[in-house]
Write a protein that holds these residues in place. Sequence first.
Motif, mmCIF file in Angstrom:
data_model
loop_
_atom_site.group_PDB
_atom_site.id
_atom_site.type_symbol
_atom_site.label_atom_id
_atom_site.label_comp_id
_atom_site.label_asym_id
_atom_site.label_seq_id
_atom_site.Cartn_x
_atom_site.Cartn_y
_atom_site.Cartn_z
ATOM 1 N N LEU A 155 -5.539 0.559 -6.833
ATOM 2 C CA LEU A 155 -6.144 0.571 -5.505
ATOM 3 C C LEU A 155 -5.149 0.045 -4.474
ATOM 4 O O LEU A 155 -5.018 0.614 -3.380
ATOM 5 C CB LEU A 155 -7.421 -0.273 -5.488
ATOM 6 N N ALA A 156 -4.430 -1.016 -4.825
ATOM 7 C CA ALA A 156 -3.415 -1.551 -3.915
ATOM 8 C C ALA A 156 -2.324 -0.520 -3.650
ATOM 9 O O ALA A 156 -1.851 -0.372 -2.513
ATOM 10 C CB ALA A 156 -2.808 -2.825 -4.512
ATOM 11 N N LEU A 157 -1.925 0.200 -4.689
ATOM 12 C CA LEU A 157 -0.902 1.238 -4.516
ATOM 13 C C LEU A 157 -1.405 2.356 -3.611
ATOM 14 O O LEU A 157 -0.671 2.832 -2.731
ATOM 15 C CB LEU A 157 -0.519 1.800 -5.887
ATOM 16 N N MET A 158 -2.659 2.758 -3.794
ATOM 17 C CA MET A 158 -3.193 3.885 -3.038
ATOM 18 C C MET A 158 -3.326 3.581 -1.548
ATOM 19 O O MET A 158 -2.989 4.403 -0.703
ATOM 20 C CB MET A 158 -4.558 4.301 -3.606
ATOM 21 N N VAL A 159 -3.818 2.390 -1.221
ATOM 22 C CA VAL A 159 -4.023 2.062 0.195
ATOM 23 C C VAL A 159 -2.735 1.610 0.869
ATOM 24 O O VAL A 159 -2.654 1.575 2.099
ATOM 25 C CB VAL A 159 -5.110 0.972 0.376
ATOM 26 N N GLY A 160 -1.712 1.284 0.073
ATOM 27 C CA GLY A 160 -0.491 0.754 0.656
ATOM 28 C C GLY A 160 0.629 1.758 0.815
ATOM 29 O O GLY A 160 1.718 1.392 1.263
ATOM 30 N N THR A 161 0.383 3.041 0.472
ATOM 31 C CA THR A 161 1.465 4.023 0.544
ATOM 32 C C THR A 161 1.042 5.264 1.327
ATOM 33 O O THR A 161 -0.143 5.595 1.391
ATOM 34 C CB THR A 161 1.902 4.451 -0.878
ATOM 35 N N THR A 162 2.026 5.907 1.923
ATOM 36 C CA THR A 162 1.812 7.214 2.556
ATOM 37 C C THR A 162 2.669 8.277 1.881
ATOM 38 O O THR A 162 2.703 9.420 2.329
ATOM 39 C CB THR A 162 2.169 7.144 4.061
ATOM 40 N N VAL A 163 3.361 7.888 0.821
ATOM 41 C CA VAL A 163 4.220 8.810 0.072
ATOM 42 C C VAL A 163 3.352 9.552 -0.941
ATOM 43 O O VAL A 163 2.668 8.925 -1.756
ATOM 44 C CB VAL A 163 5.351 8.049 -0.645
#
Length: 396
Positions: A293-301
């Motif tokens: 979840l942290a990865l998903m909300v923290g990236t635009t790549v």
Amino acid sequence: MKTFFASLGKRKSYVVAELFFVYLALGIGLIMLGSVLPQLRASYALDYQTGGALLSVQSVGYLTVGLFTGVCSVKLGLKRAYLVLYALMPLGFIMLLINGAPLWLMAAMLLTGFSKGAVTDYNNRVMSEYAGGRAAPLNLLHAFFAIGACLSPLLVLLCLRCGDNGWRLSMGIAVALLLAALIFGLFMHMDSEKPTEAYQTPAGGSFGFFRERLFWQTAAIGFFYQAVEASMMGWLTSFYVDSGTLQADAAQVVTSLLWVALLIGRFACSVIAAHHKPWQMILVMCIGIGVFLALMVGTTVLPLLLIGTIGLGLCMSGMYGTSVSNAGDIFIRYPSAMGLFVTLTGIGAAVAPTVVGLVSDRIGIRWGFASLLIAAVFLIIAAVINARYFKHLNSK
């Protein structure tokens, strides 16, 4: 799993088929509400806050009905109570298509919440009894929800290509499937298959589970998990589109990808459950939910977004069924425990979508989604406490 199906007679097999069919139809219908939310908001001129309120009202119905499912099954009979409360789902969908007034929409979503909560209670209770508390059949049951959820965004995508009213067409198809499952259920014999012991007062009283630590820590896990799940189901497509990460068509495909991961994960959990304890699976899945979840909300790549989405789906896949099996003995001994479990865990599902909507209105939907990380942290803490409890229990 072969042993489980072999142990079912003809009548129980029909009941299990109905449970699977209903969860398939609910997977298509409920995930569709999130997939068409951008179009529904645009058609009825709704802001983020109102959209979040609609999702939360559904969860309010979900948690409230848990207080009455036990009484309804005793007063009306399990089959009649099941069918009457399930029928509120297609009724709510029809209401959503008729009028766009906010109060009318909220009433419609409340009915769908009542139905979702009742079906969750009855389906899990009956399947848990048939399975003897084993996690594999419960995870297979939830896999059928995931199958419907995988198909739902793709169905919406196809219907949206038919024009501005494509979202209405997709919901009309969902209504047809929901009604088909209702008709199929008219011919089952659920009442005659209900063990009479379930209506007897267990030792310690009907509410003896209040004194069970395992019930409360399992409810805590369910509470924070439902907060994440309800928000993901309702806001995911809007998050992808409104954050500027994906175009509308791509957002539907990636949303479907999440549920493909959930589907694969639920079948995998059915296999893994035969070799690992529920508390072990819960601990691993909860940590994974927080990380992805942290990865998903923290990236635009895009590649990282896909990894986060797939990982989140895999880790969420078996959470509900495994949580139920975590306290399976309590749910078997205390029939009213499942209703309260649905109510308590549903509070998380009721609060979180509105919080996401409020934060999104003020500082953007990416930050609104980021607020779910708070729930993820508490979910991990609850899982660690649960693991320590079982380790201590096994060391005695």
